[in-house]
Design an enzyme around this catalytic site. Sequence first.
Site, PDB file in Angstrom:
ATOM      1  N   THR A 172     -56.474   7.621  79.760  1.00  0.00           N
ATOM      2  CA  THR A 172     -57.810   8.210  79.847  1.00  0.00           C
ATOM      3  C   THR A 172     -58.656   7.570  78.753  1.00  0.00           C
ATOM      4  O   THR A 172     -58.134   7.083  77.749  1.00  0.00           O
ATOM      5  CB  THR A 172     -57.776   9.734  79.609  1.00  0.00           C
ATOM      6  OG1 THR A 172     -57.294   9.961  78.288  1.00  0.00           O
ATOM      7  CG2 THR A 172     -56.861  10.432  80.593  1.00  0.00           C
ATOM      8  N   GLU A 316     -56.543  11.237  85.891  1.00  0.00           N
ATOM      9  CA  GLU A 316     -55.391  12.034  86.331  1.00  0.00           C
ATOM     10  C   GLU A 316     -55.349  12.242  87.845  1.00  0.00           C
ATOM     11  O   GLU A 316     -54.337  12.666  88.383  1.00  0.00           O
ATOM     12  CB  GLU A 316     -55.437  13.422  85.667  1.00  0.00           C
ATOM     13  CG  GLU A 316     -55.206  13.438  84.164  1.00  0.00           C
ATOM     14  CD  GLU A 316     -56.477  13.199  83.356  1.00  0.00           C
ATOM     15  OE1 GLU A 316     -57.416  12.555  83.879  1.00  0.00           O
ATOM     16  OE2 GLU A 316     -56.531  13.617  82.197  1.00  0.00           O
ATOM     17  N   LYS A 418     -72.150  27.500  74.066  1.00  0.00           N
ATOM     18  CA  LYS A 418     -71.873  28.938  74.081  1.00  0.00           C
ATOM     19  C   LYS A 418     -72.877  29.644  73.193  1.00  0.00           C
ATOM     20  O   LYS A 418     -72.726  29.687  71.984  1.00  0.00           O
ATOM     21  CB  LYS A 418     -70.435  29.209  73.647  1.00  0.00           C
ATOM     22  CG  LYS A 418     -69.450  28.747  74.720  1.00  0.00           C
ATOM     23  CD  LYS A 418     -68.100  28.365  74.165  1.00  0.00           C
ATOM     24  CE  LYS A 418     -67.388  27.447  75.140  1.00  0.00           C
ATOM     25  NZ  LYS A 418     -67.012  26.144  74.589  1.00  0.00           N
ATOM     26  N   TRP A 423     -73.083  31.184  78.577  1.00  0.00           N
ATOM     27  CA  TRP A 423     -72.924  29.745  78.640  1.00  0.00           C
ATOM     28  C   TRP A 423     -74.182  29.043  79.148  1.00  0.00           C
ATOM     29  O   TRP A 423     -74.804  29.483  80.116  1.00  0.00           O
ATOM     30  CB  TRP A 423     -71.774  29.396  79.591  1.00  0.00           C
ATOM     31  CG  TRP A 423     -70.442  29.646  78.965  1.00  0.00           C
ATOM     32  CD1 TRP A 423     -70.192  30.111  77.700  1.00  0.00           C
ATOM     33  CD2 TRP A 423     -69.173  29.445  79.579  1.00  0.00           C
ATOM     34  NE1 TRP A 423     -68.849  30.214  77.487  1.00  0.00           N
ATOM     35  CE2 TRP A 423     -68.193  29.814  78.617  1.00  0.00           C
ATOM     36  CE3 TRP A 423     -68.753  28.978  80.816  1.00  0.00           C
ATOM     37  CZ2 TRP A 423     -66.826  29.732  78.872  1.00  0.00           C
ATOM     38  CZ3 TRP A 423     -67.393  28.908  81.069  1.00  0.00           C
ATOM     39  CH2 TRP A 423     -66.446  29.273  80.114  1.00  0.00           C
TER      40      TRP A 423
HETATM   41  P1  ADP Z   1     -62.356  10.842  80.165  1.00  0.00           P
HETATM   42  O1  ADP Z   1     -61.845  12.250  80.340  1.00  0.00           O
HETATM   43  O2  ADP Z   1     -61.792  10.191  78.966  1.00  0.00           O
HETATM   44  O3  ADP Z   1     -63.858  10.717  80.303  1.00  0.00           O
HETATM   45  P2  ADP Z   1     -61.954  10.159  82.909  1.00  0.00           P
HETATM   46  O4  ADP Z   1     -62.622   8.930  83.331  1.00  0.00           O
HETATM   47  O5  ADP Z   1     -60.651  10.472  83.479  1.00  0.00           O
HETATM   48  O6  ADP Z   1     -61.774  10.031  81.368  1.00  0.00           O
HETATM   49  O7  ADP Z   1     -62.978  11.347  83.107  1.00  0.00           O
HETATM   50  C1  ADP Z   1     -62.800  12.438  83.970  1.00  0.00           C
HETATM   51  C2  ADP Z   1     -63.909  13.404  83.763  1.00  0.00           C
HETATM   52  O8  ADP Z   1     -65.178  12.805  84.029  1.00  0.00           O
HETATM   53  C3  ADP Z   1     -63.897  14.605  84.670  1.00  0.00           C
HETATM   54  O9  ADP Z   1     -62.991  15.594  84.227  1.00  0.00           O
HETATM   55  C4  ADP Z   1     -65.338  15.076  84.593  1.00  0.00           C
HETATM   56  O10 ADP Z   1     -65.591  15.843  83.438  1.00  0.00           O
HETATM   57  C5  ADP Z   1     -66.091  13.782  84.472  1.00  0.00           C
HETATM   58  N1  ADP Z   1     -66.638  13.407  85.787  1.00  0.00           N
HETATM   59  C6  ADP Z   1     -66.133  12.542  86.675  1.00  0.00           C
HETATM   60  N2  ADP Z   1     -66.917  12.453  87.770  1.00  0.00           N
HETATM   61  C7  ADP Z   1     -67.948  13.302  87.584  1.00  0.00           C
HETATM   62  C8  ADP Z   1     -69.093  13.688  88.350  1.00  0.00           C
HETATM   63  N3  ADP Z   1     -69.369  13.163  89.525  1.00  0.00           N
HETATM   64  N4  ADP Z   1     -69.900  14.616  87.807  1.00  0.00           N
HETATM   65  C9  ADP Z   1     -69.669  15.166  86.610  1.00  0.00           C
HETATM   66  N5  ADP Z   1     -68.626  14.833  85.840  1.00  0.00           N
HETATM   67  C10 ADP Z   1     -67.761  13.917  86.317  1.00  0.00           C
END
Ligand code: ADP
Length: 514
Positions: A172, A316, A418, A423
């Site tokens: 990640t 993931e 918060k 929220w």
């Molecule tokens: P990191 O967690 O390090 O950013 P990832 O690329 O795996 O790595 O990111 C996943 C996260 O990105 C998701 O859990 C979400 O919070 C965010 N995310 C992915 N796609 C979207 C989307 N279309 N809209 C909002 N958030 C998104």
Amino acid sequence: MMDVPLLVRHIAQRAEQVFPERELVSRTQEGIERSTYARVVERARRLASALTQLGIGPGDRVATFGWNSLRHFELYLAVPSMGAVLHTLNIRLFEDDLRYVAAHAEDRIVFLDASLAETMPHLEGIEHEVLMPDGPGERPGALDYEELIASGDPAFPFPALDERSAAAMCYTSGTTGRPKGVVYSHRSTLLHALGIALPDAMGLRERDSVMPVVPMFHANAWGLPYGAALVGARQVFPGPQMTPAAIAGLIEQEHVTFTAGVPTIWQGLLQLGDDAPSLASLREIVCGGSAVPETLLRGFDARFGVPIVQAWGMTETSPLASASRLPDDERGRDPESDEAYALRATQGHVQPLVDFRVDAEAGGELLVRGPFVAARYYGDEGDDERFTEDGWLRTGDVVELRDGSYLKLVDRTKDLVKSGGEWISSVELEGTIMGHPEVIEAAVVAVADERWGERPCACVVRTKGSELDADGIRAFLAERVARWWLPERVEFIDEVPKTSVGKFDKKALRRRFA
Ligand code: ADP
């Protein structure tokens, strides 16, 4: 039915048998390289054979440090198909994190682009470095990619493998902490590739020219190289030139019909002047990785006539786990209406094979499970609070359901503000601010507040010459959000800092404005 394992080698074999002459294009530092599926798969066989001669075997980790390119794609096919594990290193990771992930994954060999030879540190434990010649750039002591290919057997047979064995791994990007490793199996990779190709996901087909803009080190470029190869689509790899203008130029020049990447890149395209290249060949863009502001959807419709489809996912989840498309017009929705845009601005419907539930007790956190969702992190026994005992992944994303079944991501649990026990969604607040015509980008972070616990701080990038001030932002917001959401603090900044995969770096903003 036959019990046939789902293997990455199937993608390579189908491409070479069914689409041998279909073109593959790669931009390098110096020009354009062209190849075909037949040639690329032959080279992948040679590569697998050469790696075997170097002592790389099943289960060994083979790292890459490269741009989106043809050679990188050859590694995508060769490494899993020989039973080894492709570990795509993020070229923008801080050196400390890079050393950590390479050591953690126990990478044995690394393939790097010549254009990155000066960027990549020497990593401990690496037995061989292999230089991929995408232009000038030297790496003393490294093997030469083309020599390795020349030494390999073009008829190397890809072995039979267990479909549950590891094909690839990715860490990640560490937006919220230390990078964590996710291992994709052959089975999960194939199921995910089939899933993204579906009409209501990316809708990939043979007649497409697909350009993966999302980096090949970011969750396997969202599965695009595999999905595109599976359907025999032409592919165009953009290489090292990743500026909005260069991306747009390549779309025009190579008649790209489909592309995908994070919002930042498309925001950049929208900022280009009137002499910008034409995007007329594009049928669609899939955009995700962070929230897609409604203004971006509207902006692309109005200026380019190119629909942006929002998708959601995580490293993931392989990553594509949902996509947002309007239901059939028969259900009476005017695609130009505010209602339609609001629905397109959700994260949409989950992909087939993805189960989801919303944990009300955890404030609406989204939980998912499925055959291409990680069951645990690689080698991290202690970090399983993300996985429930009954086998779900806690996404860390808070969602609401819209229109019955559309996921609407409210925020990351860590980014919610918060305030006084209630929220505030940083995502909604920043999306609304970005609707102001004099705002290019905006990110909202929580700052500590004596009375309320936390309050939102808006970090805003204005258009050139704009004199918009904090009161102007609040006046604009006052008509659109609840009064108690209005940020007392508005900071005007030159640029929102970005993470290694182009997302808003809220950790950096919090550090700066806390
Ligand atoms: P990191 O967690 O390090 O950013 P990832 O690329 O795996 O790595 O990111 C996943 C996260 O990105 C998701 O859990 C979400 O919070 C965010 N995310 C992915 N796609 C979207 C989307 N279309 N809209 C909002 N958030 C998104």
